[in-house]
Design an enzyme around this catalytic site. Structure first.
Site, mmCIF file in Angstrom:
data_model
loop_
_atom_site.group_PDB
_atom_site.id
_atom_site.type_symbol
_atom_site.label_atom_id
_atom_site.label_comp_id
_atom_site.label_asym_id
_atom_site.label_seq_id
_atom_site.Cartn_x
_atom_site.Cartn_y
_atom_site.Cartn_z
ATOM 1 N N PRO A 296 0.832 -1.213 0.000
ATOM 2 C CA PRO A 296 0.000 0.000 0.000
ATOM 3 C C PRO A 296 0.862 1.257 0.000
ATOM 4 O O PRO A 296 2.056 1.206 0.314
ATOM 5 C CB PRO A 296 -0.809 -0.130 1.306
ATOM 6 C CG PRO A 296 -0.682 -1.557 1.713
ATOM 7 C CD PRO A 296 0.638 -2.030 1.203
ATOM 8 N N HIS B 260 -26.884 10.477 18.784
ATOM 9 C CA HIS B 260 -26.357 9.713 17.649
ATOM 10 C C HIS B 260 -25.026 9.041 18.026
ATOM 11 O O HIS B 260 -24.842 7.830 17.809
ATOM 12 C CB HIS B 260 -26.167 10.661 16.457
ATOM 13 C CG HIS B 260 -25.665 9.991 15.218
ATOM 14 N ND1 HIS B 260 -26.469 9.702 14.137
ATOM 15 C CD2 HIS B 260 -24.424 9.538 14.868
ATOM 16 C CE1 HIS B 260 -25.759 9.116 13.192
ATOM 17 N NE2 HIS B 260 -24.506 9.014 13.613
ATOM 18 N N GLU B 261 -24.114 9.802 18.601
ATOM 19 C CA GLU B 261 -22.798 9.254 18.931
ATOM 20 C C GLU B 261 -22.878 8.256 20.084
ATOM 21 O O GLU B 261 -22.184 7.229 20.073
ATOM 22 C CB GLU B 261 -21.824 10.385 19.270
ATOM 23 C CG GLU B 261 -21.577 11.376 18.138
ATOM 24 C CD GLU B 261 -21.039 10.706 16.886
ATOM 25 O OE1 GLU B 261 -20.400 9.645 16.996
ATOM 26 O OE2 GLU B 261 -21.262 11.240 15.785
ATOM 27 N N ASP C 58 -22.961 6.966 7.648
ATOM 28 C CA ASP C 58 -23.069 5.652 8.291
ATOM 29 C C ASP C 58 -23.846 4.676 7.412
ATOM 30 O O ASP C 58 -23.468 3.504 7.280
ATOM 31 C CB ASP C 58 -23.762 5.786 9.651
ATOM 32 C CG ASP C 58 -22.968 6.643 10.620
ATOM 33 O OD1 ASP C 58 -21.725 6.664 10.499
ATOM 34 O OD2 ASP C 58 -23.585 7.289 11.486
ATOM 35 N N HIS D 99 -23.938 4.909 18.731
ATOM 36 C CA HIS D 99 -22.797 4.160 18.197
ATOM 37 C C HIS D 99 -22.028 3.475 19.323
ATOM 38 O O HIS D 99 -21.646 2.296 19.218
ATOM 39 C CB HIS D 99 -21.842 5.107 17.460
ATOM 40 C CG HIS D 99 -22.309 5.514 16.098
ATOM 41 N ND1 HIS D 99 -22.715 4.617 15.139
ATOM 42 C CD2 HIS D 99 -22.402 6.753 15.521
ATOM 43 C CE1 HIS D 99 -23.050 5.274 14.035
ATOM 44 N NE2 HIS D 99 -22.882 6.573 14.247
ATOM 45 N N GLY E 183 6.772 2.431 2.921
ATOM 46 C CA GLY E 183 8.236 2.486 2.969
ATOM 47 C C GLY E 183 8.947 1.805 1.829
ATOM 48 O O GLY E 183 10.115 1.444 1.973
ATOM 49 N N LYS E 184 8.303 1.642 0.689
ATOM 50 C CA LYS E 184 8.962 0.971 -0.441
ATOM 51 C C LYS E 184 10.136 1.801 -0.972
ATOM 52 O O LYS E 184 11.233 1.278 -1.173
ATOM 53 C CB LYS E 184 7.941 0.706 -1.549
ATOM 54 C CG LYS E 184 6.778 -0.175 -1.129
ATOM 55 C CD LYS E 184 5.826 -0.450 -2.271
ATOM 56 C CE LYS E 184 5.053 0.782 -2.692
ATOM 57 N NZ LYS E 184 4.158 1.287 -1.625
ATOM 58 N N THR E 185 9.908 3.074 -1.191
ATOM 59 C CA THR E 185 10.985 3.942 -1.677
ATOM 60 C C THR E 185 12.066 4.106 -0.620
ATOM 61 O O THR E 185 13.262 4.157 -0.946
ATOM 62 C CB THR E 185 10.412 5.313 -2.067
ATOM 63 O OG1 THR E 185 9.357 5.133 -3.016
ATOM 64 C CG2 THR E 185 11.478 6.195 -2.682
#
EC number: 3.4.24.-
Length: 655
Positions: A217, A440-441, A517, A444, A221-223
């Protein structure tokens, strides 16, 4: 990172600006010579008819016949001059066509006439007429093609490789600067060892891989690994992006590939690194690739395939490439003999994140309360680039508060900035909106606290953040997870619908605040059915083609199916969402007192976290049919959905 040198080749000392200035001076001198020196003195020009009249009147004394004009001198007595004076009236006239009768006409009127002897410089105007225009054209052309070039004509360098060359160890990065990808480091250390001790492998008949492909992804850290290899191996390092091969002119890409490998052979042992290989190596004629035999990308890819398969595997030239789209690469590029080894550089686990944080906090002043292990637990799914940004954000927050060191609260705030966005305290909600967001929160949080594998609810806030979030619930997993069961997926969908369910239960209406949501819950339910094959009605059949392995947010194409199957898929998705919606409403109904109490505390303090939040959510009650639903995805036979018994909804908007 300092660039050691541009493409390593000997160039002539060519300075276009100095050359253009010299050409301009030469052109000016030639023009001055032609206009003022070669043309001689100028005399008044009269009409040819006046000249004829003056000859007939006996006023002309002498005539000089030139190829392009006639120069004549009037008699001195015509202007009142005395004989013997040096002053005379000289005029030029241009004849009308070729007058063959002119000599006879002049003899009849006793006028002397003659032709001038040829000049020793008569050839120069003709020469200038042939030489000056090409010089002007060449000068303009030279200036145009060199105005943006630092050295050499662009037409002569357009086919040269644009690779940056770093001398031994000049990248400034070693494997000590890379953490969290230990398996990849181990594989790449073998490459470094080969470059340093090639005889160790060749004496046993072993062949080092010609190419190594780093996949993973973005931000993992590929480079950085490629730079570390160059820093550890102490060899020249060629770096170029896959997009730099393709230019406007046809054939430039293939020429640059040839030039790159020629330079690499001259610098062997060395490493050639091509970043974003998918820009160059897409499958020919395949999905996401290109079609047409004359396509410039295809020519460039063919040249790369030829070069990789053509050079001696033991000359010390190793090709390293990185991409986050390996599924679109040409199969010929991935076969053994070209990219022999593929190394996955994935997102780090908890131990890897802690190691990465240790690397990035080296130059940061930390307070004594900093616990990198806790930070690693609170950052699941973060890549190396995300963690580097996290440390920098925490340092900036500490500097903003004029602290002497970065404290743990700075890191906690930085995590919320990365996950949810910046706080928007200037966005003021009215009482109804704020109350709606609070319930609402909390909805959740209560539903999420009962779901398996969901982790612990760490924080609830009604302070707006990011682009459209009016509040948020921070729920962190207890450990890194690599597999998710069907019951956990159903629990996640129910958690997503917990906010809307709380609004329905308390207010009897729903708001647009739950739109995100609903979108996420629907997407997850669709993958549950079409990609993971978890629907009992449709069975273990994948109706979507998984293509993007490392890039998120790209939809997968659906297979070609009949209308009856499409209808069955839609019904299965609806059944999953309806069951999760029913369970969220059921949980909140039996825990309504907890919902009311927690929401009132949240409205009072705006933020709930730590022990206070845990005490409020410590003893939620379970619906009797929740375990069966989590295990089977089915509700008891004949069970009526709670949402069907609620009042009809009225849509209200929250901005």
């Amino acid at each position: 990172m300092p660039i050691e040198t541009e493409p390593n080749r000997t160039r002539k000392n060519f300075e276009p600006k100095r050359f253009g200035g010299s050409l301009f001076i030469l052109f000016t001198l030639l023009l001055f010579l032609n206009l003022f020196v070669l043309r001689g003195p100028r005399f008044p020009i009269t009409a040819y008819s006046d000249f004829i009249t003056q000859v007939e009147a006996g006023q002309v004394e002498r005539v000089e016949v030139r190829p392009d004009r006639i120069r004549y001198i009037l008699k001195s007595d015509q202007y009142g001059f005395n004989e013997g004076t040096e002053t005379a009236a000289v005029f030029d006239t241009v004849p009308v066509g070729i007058d063959l009768e002119l000599p006879k006409f002049l003899r009849e009127h006793d006028v002397q006439y003659f032709a001038p002897p040829p000049s020793s410089l008569s050839w120069l105007p003709t020469l200038l007429g042939w030489v000056v225009p090409p010089l002007i054209f060449f000068g303009i052309w030279s200036w145009l093609i060199n105005r943006n070039q630092g050295a050499g004509p662009a037409a002569l360098t357009v086919g040269q490789s644009k690779a940056r060359i770093y001398s031994e160890g000049s990248t400034g990065v070693t494997f000590d600067d890379v953490a969290g990808v230990e398996e990849a480091k181990t594989e790449l250390l073998e490459i470094v060892d080969f470059l340093a001790h090639a005889d160790k492998y060749t004496r046993l008949g072993a062949k080092i891989p010609k190419g190594v492909l780093l996949v993973g992804p973005p931000g993992t850290g590929k480079t950085l690994l490629a730079k570390a290899i160059a820093g550890e191996a102490k060899v020249p390092f060629f770096s170029i992006s896959g997009s730099e091969f393709i230019e406007l002119f046809v054939g430039i890409g293939a020429a640059r590939v040839r030039d790159l490998f020629e330079q690499a052979k001259q610098q062997a042992p060395c490493i050639v690194f091509i970043d974003e290989l998918d820009a160059l190596g897409k499958a020919r004629g395949g999905p996401g690739g290109f079609t047409g035999g004359n396509d410039e990308r295809e020519q460039t890819l063919n040249q790369l395939l030829s070069e990789m398969d053509g050079f001696d595997p033991n000359v010390g030239v190793i090709l390293l490439a990185a991409t986050n789209r390996p599924e679109v690469l040409d199969p010929a590029l991935l076969r053994p003999g070209r990219f022999d080894r593929q190394i996955v550089v994935d997102r780090p686990d908890k131990m890897g994140r802690e190691a990465i944080l240790k690397v990035h906090v080296r130059g940061v002043k930390l307070a004594e309360d900093i616990n990198l292990t806790k930070l690693a637990v609170r950052t699941p799914g973060f890549s190396g680039a995300d963690l580097a940004n996290l440390v920098n954000e925490a340092a900036l927050l500490a500097a903003r508060q004029s602290r002497d060191a970065v404290v743990m609260s700075d890191f906690n705030e930085a995590i919320e900035r990365v996950v949810a966005g910046l706080e928007k305290k200037s966005r003021v909600l009215n009482d109804l909106e704020k109350k709606t967001v609070a319930y609402h929160e909390v909805g959740h949080a209560i539903v999420g606290s009962l779901m398996p594998g969901a982790g612990t609810v760490e924080k609830i806030s009604v302070i707006p953040r990011g682009i459209g979030a009016l509040g948020y619930t921070l729920q962190l997993p207890e450990e890194d997870r690599f597999l998710i069961t069907a019951s956990e997926l159903r629990g996640r969908i129910a958690t997503l619908l917990g906010g809307r369910s709380a609004e329905e239960l308390i207010f009897g209406v729903v708001s647009t605040g739950a739109s995100d949501d609903i979108q996420k819950a629907t997407d997850l339910a669709e993958r549950y059915v079409t990609l993971y094959g978890m629907s009992d009605e449709l069975g273990p059949i994948a109706y979507e083609k998984a293509q993007q392995q490392f890039l998120e947010g790209v939809p997968n194409p659906r297979r070609t199916v009949g209308p009856q199957v499409v209808e069955a898929i839609d019904q299965a998705v609806k059944d999953v969402v309806d069951g999760a919606h029913h369970m969220a409403l059921s949980i909140l109904s039996i825990n309504q007192d907890m919902l009311q109490l927690t929401a009132s505390h949240l409205l009072e303090k705006e933020v709930l976290e730590s022990q206070e939040l845990h005490s409020l959510l410590s003893q939620p009650q379970f619906p009797p049919d929740m375990d069966e639903w989590l295990q089977t995805g089915k509700l008891p036979q004949g069970k009526e959905l709670i949402q069907t018994t609620l009042n009809s909804h009225q849509l209200i908007g929250i901005n």
